[in-house]
Design an enzyme around this catalytic site. Structure first.
Site, mmCIF file in Angstrom:
data_model
loop_
_atom_site.group_PDB
_atom_site.id
_atom_site.type_symbol
_atom_site.label_atom_id
_atom_site.label_comp_id
_atom_site.label_asym_id
_atom_site.label_seq_id
_atom_site.Cartn_x
_atom_site.Cartn_y
_atom_site.Cartn_z
ATOM 1 C CG HIS A 289 -2.187 -0.810 0.959
ATOM 2 N ND1 HIS A 289 -3.080 -0.532 -0.061
ATOM 3 C CD2 HIS A 289 -2.679 -1.890 1.604
ATOM 4 C CE1 HIS A 289 -4.070 -1.410 -0.031
ATOM 5 N NE2 HIS A 289 -3.851 -2.247 0.962
ATOM 6 C CG ASP A 316 -4.428 -4.641 -1.948
ATOM 7 O OD1 ASP A 316 -4.902 -4.784 -3.088
ATOM 8 O OD2 ASP A 316 -5.137 -4.587 -0.927
ATOM 9 C CG ASN A 348 -8.886 -5.298 -2.658
ATOM 10 O OD1 ASN A 348 -7.786 -5.580 -2.174
ATOM 11 N ND2 ASN A 348 -9.718 -4.478 -2.064
ATOM 12 C CG HIS A 349 -6.477 -1.309 -2.927
ATOM 13 N ND1 HIS A 349 -6.844 0.004 -2.744
ATOM 14 C CD2 HIS A 349 -7.033 -2.000 -1.912
ATOM 15 C CE1 HIS A 349 -7.571 0.103 -1.651
ATOM 16 N NE2 HIS A 349 -7.705 -1.100 -1.127
ATOM 17 C CG HIS A 516 -8.307 -8.684 1.275
ATOM 18 N ND1 HIS A 516 -8.356 -7.525 0.545
ATOM 19 C CD2 HIS A 516 -9.603 -9.082 1.438
ATOM 20 C CE1 HIS A 516 -9.615 -7.242 0.254
ATOM 21 N NE2 HIS A 516 -10.392 -8.170 0.796
ATOM 22 C CB SER A 696 -10.367 22.180 -16.544
ATOM 23 O OG SER A 696 -11.706 21.827 -16.205
ATOM 24 C CD GLU A 703 -20.428 19.309 -17.459
ATOM 25 O OE1 GLU A 703 -20.184 18.450 -18.317
ATOM 26 O OE2 GLU A 703 -19.552 20.000 -16.912
ATOM 27 C CG ASP A 736 -16.452 31.261 -14.203
ATOM 28 O OD1 ASP A 736 -17.128 30.742 -13.289
ATOM 29 O OD2 ASP A 736 -15.316 30.858 -14.512
#
Length: 765
Positions: A289, A316, A348-349, A516, A696, A703, A736
């Protein structure tokens, strides 16, 4: 006489080496040999204490030297490591059993006054008896002290794990939301085909590698490591030394390593079969990790990978820590140099959806601002080619998570693993209901649980195959018999000892090694020795929260376990201080969880409070906490750290929130909206970052409102839209029509008013 294991130096940082203080040595020495009164427990918690002076015999000097004794002098009693003090007592007991105590270890006057041999022998016997008794008293006291610290550690780790697993449930729910969003948010589908491709395509189209060489230039001013292909052992050393100096590998070399790694992984089977011998062990490491110091320490103690020193890294590698990219580069370069002796399993990561929540995506974009997006795209493809398991000597199955009652290793050997882009994106039901968006610019067909592109079903695993992979990446062992849903994580299953025996016997295997799960000691053995969990990221939740470990196995020999803990900043801090820091962090996280659902908690508290007294019994309070937060915690034991109680033992339930609140960016906004945004801030940030295909950091008001309405509908959030409109308009500082959503989410943060726990010695148990 050999020292106990915990006093043997374990590495360059003395991570488990002798750190006992001189004062403790002197206190124990005089407690044993000068018949001074033993220090009381309060002395061992840091209060002032008496001082003594002595000059022990040369023989005792020799045995006390490993504990930090360097000579005579005056010292004070201080808090020490419980297990180390116990080992000191054991050492002196062994000394008493093997040699006579020299006369100059004791006050000279009583010896001078001894009248004769018989009386002197009786005196010596009495002194030895008192010494033995003192050693046993200290040993027993510290064993109790150690047990108390272990209980506190267990409670703190329970809090950390409960919150971690609740977040993973949220991640699985978020993956369902993406399908829901694509099904309903037609404007995204029409105007942002890249988003559709990102969420649906299981394969990234490789461009000609020559394009990358043309586009990426390594300037002469670059001072980092320069790799030479084909790679050799020297490049591993070069990379490690560069990363120790906190240098960044240039994007040119990163992409070259990634492409070479992908090419080699494509030749690997789903399960790597390897052989050992009595003279050739293999090392198995668990989750890292992003904890680079742990990898450095493993390589330092256990040696670099080589033909004679093979490794399995059990998934992981990334997320949570700050150096996931460096770990990947070291592992991939090691794999390229020793493809038959370094083995990588998928965890799983190793999943782009997990990376967006748990930090790796942000790490790459921060370190490689120009080429980070391309690096992430290639990594997504590499994840799909990682093997899903290793089988050692046809006896030991090594997978990241676990098994289920339906685990089919024959099927898992045959599946096309590269079709699984994300375990969090379920396969599209072929015969499921679907609706086709007419006029869609990217030719997308939307189904209930996914999307089709270009009018045909994307390549994918079947639902049964997908479930098989989910089980081996997400499942956890439990003591209860049977196989049942993993309600903690929301994915995979819990499997009992009967399931372990059934699957191992079916495939003529003897043992399952998995990772895990964070374990306090770095490893754990269960299911009658047939299942071993190994976790290699020390200090996973907080400095001092857990040890890391790795395992060495060879044919015909039992596994050997090696523990360590990287503690640069706190290696000289007493154990109780380190435990307080871990505990305080756990309580802080729990309080932040509570404040994020303050409105819901108060509503349930008030329903229970029929007399409107503002108080509940501890049982009622605990029931309400579990009902709303769903963390499966020992709330009664934790109540003394979360609420105040009166003399009758009743809980003032509003005191749950007395020293913490969420900062409001706009005072007029209702608390319900503030809590909702704070509670789902990680989910919202991932959603907005996915939509923000050009990175950006801005999203239009329209949105934002559209996504929010879908989010509110999917998560069943009851919030007045007018409140959100007012909030977003206030956050549009330059008017804006767009907002910086990352800054928007940062505006919601928790304020701990007093921060009591970080300054006190309060204990969980």
């Amino acid at each position: 006489m050999s020292l106990p294991l915990c006093f043997q130096d374990c590495g360059p940082d003395k991570v488990l080496g002798p750190s006992i203080t001189k004062a403790a040595c002197m206190v124990s020495f005089f407690g044993f040999h000068c018949r001074c009164r033993l220090p009381s427990p309060v002395l061992l918690d840091g209060s002032s204490s008496p001082s003594w002076d002595c000059s022990p015999s040369s023989s005792l000097k020799t045995h006390l030297k490993p504990f930090g004794w360097v000579g005579g002098g005056s010292f004070s009693a201080e808090e020490v490591e419980a297990e180390e003090f116990e080992c000191l007592a054991e050492t002196i007991l062994l000394l008493l059993a093997n040699q006579s105590v020299k006369s100059n270890c004791f006050p000279s006057s009583p010896l001078n006054m001894a009248p004769g041999g018989t009386h002197l022998q009786a005196y010596w016997f009495h002194i030895k008896f008192l010494t033995l008794k003192a050693a046993l008293v200290i040993q027993n006291w510290y064993r109790g002290h150690s047990a108390q610290l272990k209980t506190r550690q267990r409670y703190a780790l329970t809090i950390f794990q409960s919150i971690e697993y609740a977040d993973e449930q949220g991640q699985l729910e978020l993956s369902n939301f993406f399908s829901f969003m694509l099904e309903n948010y037609t404007r995204v589908l029409e105007e942002d085909p890249e988003l559709v491709t990102h969420l649906s395509d299981s394969n990234i189209q490789d461009k000609d590698r020559q394009d990358y060489w043309v586009l990426i230039d390594v300037p002469d001013s670059y001072c980092g490591p320069r790799l030479q292909f084909p790679l050799t052992f020297t490049d591993i050393d070069l990379l490690i030394e560069a990363f120790k100096q906190q240098q960044i590998l240039h994007a040119y070399y990163v992409l070259e390593v990634l492409f070479e790694t992908k090419k080699l992984l494509q030749q690997m089977p789903n399960f790597t079969h390897i052989k050992t011998s009595p003279s050739k062990e293999i090392t198995i490491c668990g989750d890292l990790h992003g904890k680079l110091d742990d990898l450095f320490l493993i390589y330092y103690k256990n040696g670099l990978p080589s033909v004679s020193n093979p490794y399995v890294f059990n998934g992981d590698f990334v997320d949570r820590g700050k150096n996931s990219m460096e770990i990947l580069m070291i592992l991939f370069v090691s794999f390229l140099v020793y493809p038959s002796d370094l083995h990588l399993n998928r965890g799983n990561h190793e999943d782009f959806m997990m990376n967006m929540r748990y930090g790796f995506t942000n790490e790459v974009l921060h370190k490689y601002k120009l080429h980070g997006k391309k690096i992430l795209q290639v990594l997504e493809d590499i994840y799909t080619w990682l093997p899903i398991g290793t089988i050692i000597d046809n006896e030991i199955l090594v997978i990241h998570g676990g098994i289920s009652e339906s685990t089919d290793l024959n099927l898992l050997h045959r599946i096309e693993r590269n079709k699984l882009k994300s375990v969090l994106m379920p396969p599209i039901p072929i015969d499921g209901d679907h609706a086709t968006e007419k006029g869609n610019k990217v030719g997308t067909t939307i189904t209930a649980r996914g999307i089709r592109t270009n009018g045909s079903l994307s390549e994918q695993l079947t639902k049964h195959e997908w479930e098989q992979v989910i089980d081996i990446l997400w499942s956890d062992p439990r003591g209860k018999r049977g196989c049942y849903p993993n309600t903690g994580r929301g994915g995979g299953c819990y499997f009992g000892p009967d399931i372990t025996s059934k699957i191992l016997n079916k495939y003529q295997l003897k043992m399952l090694i998995r990772s895990h799960e964070c374990k306090p000691e770095g490893y754990e053995i269960c299911h009658d020795g047939k299942v071993i969990t190994v976790f290699s990221a020390s200090n996973y939740y907080e400095e001092g929260s857990n040890r890391g470990a790795y395992i060495r196995v060879s044919s015909g020999s039992p596994p050997r376990f090696f523990q360590y803990q990287v503690t640069r900043a706190t290696c000289f801090r007493p154990l109780y201080q380190r435990m307080n820091a871990v505990e305080s962090r756990a309580i802080r996280m729990l309080k932040e969880r509570m404040i994020s659902q303050k409105t819901d908690l108060i509503r349930v508290f008030q329903l229970q409070d029929s007399s409107k007294s503002g108080k509940l019994s501890v049982g009622q309070w605990a029931f309400s906490m579990e009902n709303i937060l769903g963390l499966n915690l020992p709330w009664r034991s934790l109540s003394s750290h979360l609420v105040t109680t009166d003399k009758d033992g009743n809980v003032d339930y509003m005191s749950s929130f007395q020293d913490i609140h969420i900062q409001k960016p706009v005072k007029e906004v209702q608390s319900t909206l503030i809590e909702t945004v704070y509670r789902y801030r990680s989910d919202l940030q991932i959603i907005f970052n996915v939509i923000d295909s050009n990175h950006s950091g801005l999203i239009s008001m329209e949105e934002f409102r559209s996504i929010w309405k879908l989010f509110k509908s999917h998560y069943r959030v009851c919030v007045d839209d007018s409140q959100l409109d007012e909030l977003t308009e206030r956050m549009d500082l330059n008017k804006d029509g767009s907002i910086d959503f990352n800054e928007f989410l940062k505006a919601f943060y928790v304020v701990h008013k007093f921060d009591k726990l970080s300054k006190s010695d309060t204990k969980v148990a």
